[in-house]
Design a protein around this motif. Structure first.
Motif, PDB file in Angstrom:
ATOM      1  N   UNK A 138       0.844  -1.190   0.000  1.00  0.00           N
ATOM      2  CA  UNK A 138       0.000   0.000   0.000  1.00  0.00           C
ATOM      3  C   UNK A 138       0.881   1.242   0.000  1.00  0.00           C
ATOM      4  N   UNK A 139       0.305   2.323  -0.474  1.00  0.00           N
ATOM      5  CA  UNK A 139       0.932   3.639  -0.369  1.00  0.00           C
ATOM      6  C   UNK A 139       0.031   4.515   0.490  1.00  0.00           C
ATOM      7  N   UNK A 140       0.625   5.189   1.460  1.00  0.00           N
ATOM      8  CA  UNK A 140      -0.086   6.140   2.313  1.00  0.00           C
ATOM      9  C   UNK A 140       0.622   7.476   2.196  1.00  0.00           C
ATOM     10  N   UNK A 141      -0.130   8.551   2.027  1.00  0.00           N
ATOM     11  CA  UNK A 141       0.513   9.843   1.801  1.00  0.00           C
ATOM     12  C   UNK A 141      -0.356  10.983   2.293  1.00  0.00           C
ATOM     13  N   UNK A 142       0.302  12.075   2.641  1.00  0.00           N
ATOM     14  CA  UNK A 142      -0.418  13.317   2.949  1.00  0.00           C
ATOM     15  C   UNK A 142      -0.988  13.875   1.638  1.00  0.00           C
ATOM     16  N   UNK A 143      -2.198  14.434   1.654  1.00  0.00           N
ATOM     17  CA  UNK A 143      -2.811  14.930   0.411  1.00  0.00           C
ATOM     18  C   UNK A 143      -2.003  15.999  -0.314  1.00  0.00           C
ATOM     19  N   UNK A 144      -1.069  16.640   0.361  1.00  0.00           N
ATOM     20  CA  UNK A 144      -0.259  17.656  -0.318  1.00  0.00           C
ATOM     21  C   UNK A 144       0.614  17.062  -1.420  1.00  0.00           C
ATOM     22  N   UNK A 145       0.791  15.748  -1.429  1.00  0.00           N
ATOM     23  CA  UNK A 145       1.554  15.106  -2.492  1.00  0.00           C
ATOM     24  C   UNK A 145       0.800  15.093  -3.825  1.00  0.00           C
ATOM     25  N   UNK A 146      -0.513  15.260  -3.811  1.00  0.00           N
ATOM     26  CA  UNK A 146      -1.293  15.126  -5.033  1.00  0.00           C
ATOM     27  C   UNK A 146      -0.812  16.065  -6.130  1.00  0.00           C
ATOM     28  N   UNK A 153      -2.397   1.046  -5.008  1.00  0.00           N
ATOM     29  CA  UNK A 153      -3.427   1.937  -4.459  1.00  0.00           C
ATOM     30  C   UNK A 153      -2.851   2.918  -3.442  1.00  0.00           C
ATOM     31  N   UNK A 154      -3.340   4.165  -3.508  1.00  0.00           N
ATOM     32  CA  UNK A 154      -2.887   5.219  -2.608  1.00  0.00           C
ATOM     33  C   UNK A 154      -4.025   5.604  -1.666  1.00  0.00           C
ATOM     34  N   UNK A 155      -3.726   5.683  -0.373  1.00  0.00           N
ATOM     35  CA  UNK A 155      -4.672   6.176   0.622  1.00  0.00           C
ATOM     36  C   UNK A 155      -4.124   7.457   1.215  1.00  0.00           C
ATOM     37  N   UNK A 156      -5.013   8.413   1.468  1.00  0.00           N
ATOM     38  CA  UNK A 156      -4.603   9.745   1.898  1.00  0.00           C
ATOM     39  C   UNK A 156      -4.965   9.976   3.368  1.00  0.00           C
ATOM     40  N   UNK A 157      -4.121  10.724   4.055  1.00  0.00           N
ATOM     41  CA  UNK A 157      -4.415  11.076   5.446  1.00  0.00           C
ATOM     42  C   UNK A 157      -3.764  12.397   5.802  1.00  0.00           C
ATOM     43  N   UNK A 158      -4.571  13.297   6.398  1.00  0.00           N
ATOM     44  CA  UNK A 158      -4.033  14.563   6.882  1.00  0.00           C
ATOM     45  C   UNK A 158      -3.196  14.387   8.145  1.00  0.00           C
ATOM     46  N   UNK A 159      -3.183  13.184   8.703  1.00  0.00           N
ATOM     47  CA  UNK A 159      -2.338  12.920   9.856  1.00  0.00           C
ATOM     48  C   UNK A 159      -0.902  12.640   9.499  1.00  0.00           C
ATOM     49  N   UNK A 160      -0.589  12.491   8.201  1.00  0.00           N
ATOM     50  CA  UNK A 160       0.755  12.104   7.787  1.00  0.00           C
ATOM     51  C   UNK A 160       1.681  13.298   7.569  1.00  0.00           C
ATOM     52  N   UNK A 161       1.777  14.115   8.605  1.00  0.00           N
ATOM     53  CA  UNK A 161       2.825  15.117   8.725  1.00  0.00           C
ATOM     54  C   UNK A 161       3.492  14.910  10.076  1.00  0.00           C
ATOM     55  N   UNK A 162       4.793  15.139  10.131  1.00  0.00           N
ATOM     56  CA  UNK A 162       5.517  14.903  11.368  1.00  0.00           C
ATOM     57  C   UNK A 162       5.062  15.864  12.456  1.00  0.00           C
TER      58      UNK A 162
END
Length: 290
Positions: free
Chosen positions: A173-181, A211-220
């Motif tokens: 899986x790929x998980x990323x902050x939406x700012x990567x879009x 597949x990519x899933x997005x989360x606003x929690x993925x910032x340090x």
């Protein structure tokens, strides 16, 4: 002030709007390997690599001696109370209780993801509830980019994961902050084909076909936060090595403030989390804005 409890804890049904919002906003709730916790602490067995030997005709077999240990999950409680005036319950067409529950679900999802994936602090059971994936991963699992998300950086992040012992296409899986879009949309391979394909009609977006899933929690963040403001992260890895312990919840409880015309809504979820193998992941960190 005295408060009277009016009913037992009410668990949210899996098809409820609250649970849906949690799943839509939390990559951990949606993707992690879930373990039911019958107590506040459980041990999840973790087996090391096993060698296979060649056995000559008539010779003795050699015992495999993997290094075995346990991943310990401890329950942490995420919760909030809301004081609601009786007039707001009686005099409005809006479903105030449902509104609070759904907004809580979004904030909870972001805070859980931040605590489990992106928090940089040392676990203390309070402001840092878990040892996050970011904290668990060694330097060899991480790449950094000073603002520019390039094809090479993405490919190298995938290569960290793919070159390890725990890569498995079925669970990748790929998980990323939406700012990567925004950065993804402009990246193409050597043949001019986009590496990122946005999902349509309910299908997930994909990066290199994953597949990519997005989360606003993925910032340090130094401590767990539902609005982290640090560096944006992209994680690629085997979801089976993210272990989410489920003790109870999401669930709600209504009480009454005896001295005033107010109701008290309490919402909580009790979760444990651990990373069974940090080497099952590659992490890309944007150090100067995505």
């Amino acid at each position: 002030m005295a408060r009277n409890i009016m009913e037992d804890w009410i668990p949210e049904e899996y098809d409820s709007e609250v649970i849906t919002r949690v799943a839509q906003n939390s990559v951990v709730e949606a993707l992690a390997n879930r373990k039911v916790m019958g107590s506040d602490t459980i041990k999840v067995p973790r087996m090391g690599a096993v060698s296979v030997n060649l056995v000559a005709k008539g010779a003795d077999y050699v015992d495999g001696e993997p290094t075995n240990d346990n991943l310990i999950l401890e329950t942490r409680k995420f919760g909030t109370t809301f004081t609601i005036a009786e007039e707001d319950l009686d005099d409005t067409l809006a479903d105030v209780i449902s509104g609070y529950q759904k907004e809580w679900a979004v904030s909870y999802a972001r805070k859980l993801d931040n605590a489990a994936i992106a928090c940089t602090g040392t676990e203390n059971g309070g402001t840092v509830p878990f040892t996050s994936l970011y904290k668990s991963a060694g330097a060899g699992q991480k790449l950094a980019t000073a603002g520019a998300v390039t094809y090479a950086k993405l490919s190298d992040t995938f290569a960290i994961y793919e070159g390890g012992d725990f890569a498995n296409d079925a669970d990748t899986v790929v998980m990323a902050h939406p700012s990567f879009k925004g950065a993804f949309r402009g990246i193409v391979d050597s043949n001019g084909r986009p590496v990122f394909v946005e999902g349509l009609a309910g299908t997930p977006a994909t990066l290199f076909g994953v597949p990519v899933s997005w989360s606003y929690g993925l910032k340090t963040s130094a401590t767990a936060s539902d609005a982290p403001s640090g560096n944006a992260l992209l994680v690629v890895g085997n979801r089976q090595h993210l272990i989410l312990g489920v003790r109870s919840g999401v669930e709600s409880l209504m009480g009454e403030e005896f001295r005033s015309d107010e109701k008290i809504l309490k919402v909580r979820s009790r979760r444990g989390f651990g990373v069974s193998r940090a080497t099952a992941f590659g992490i890309l960190e944007v150090t100067a804005g995505a």
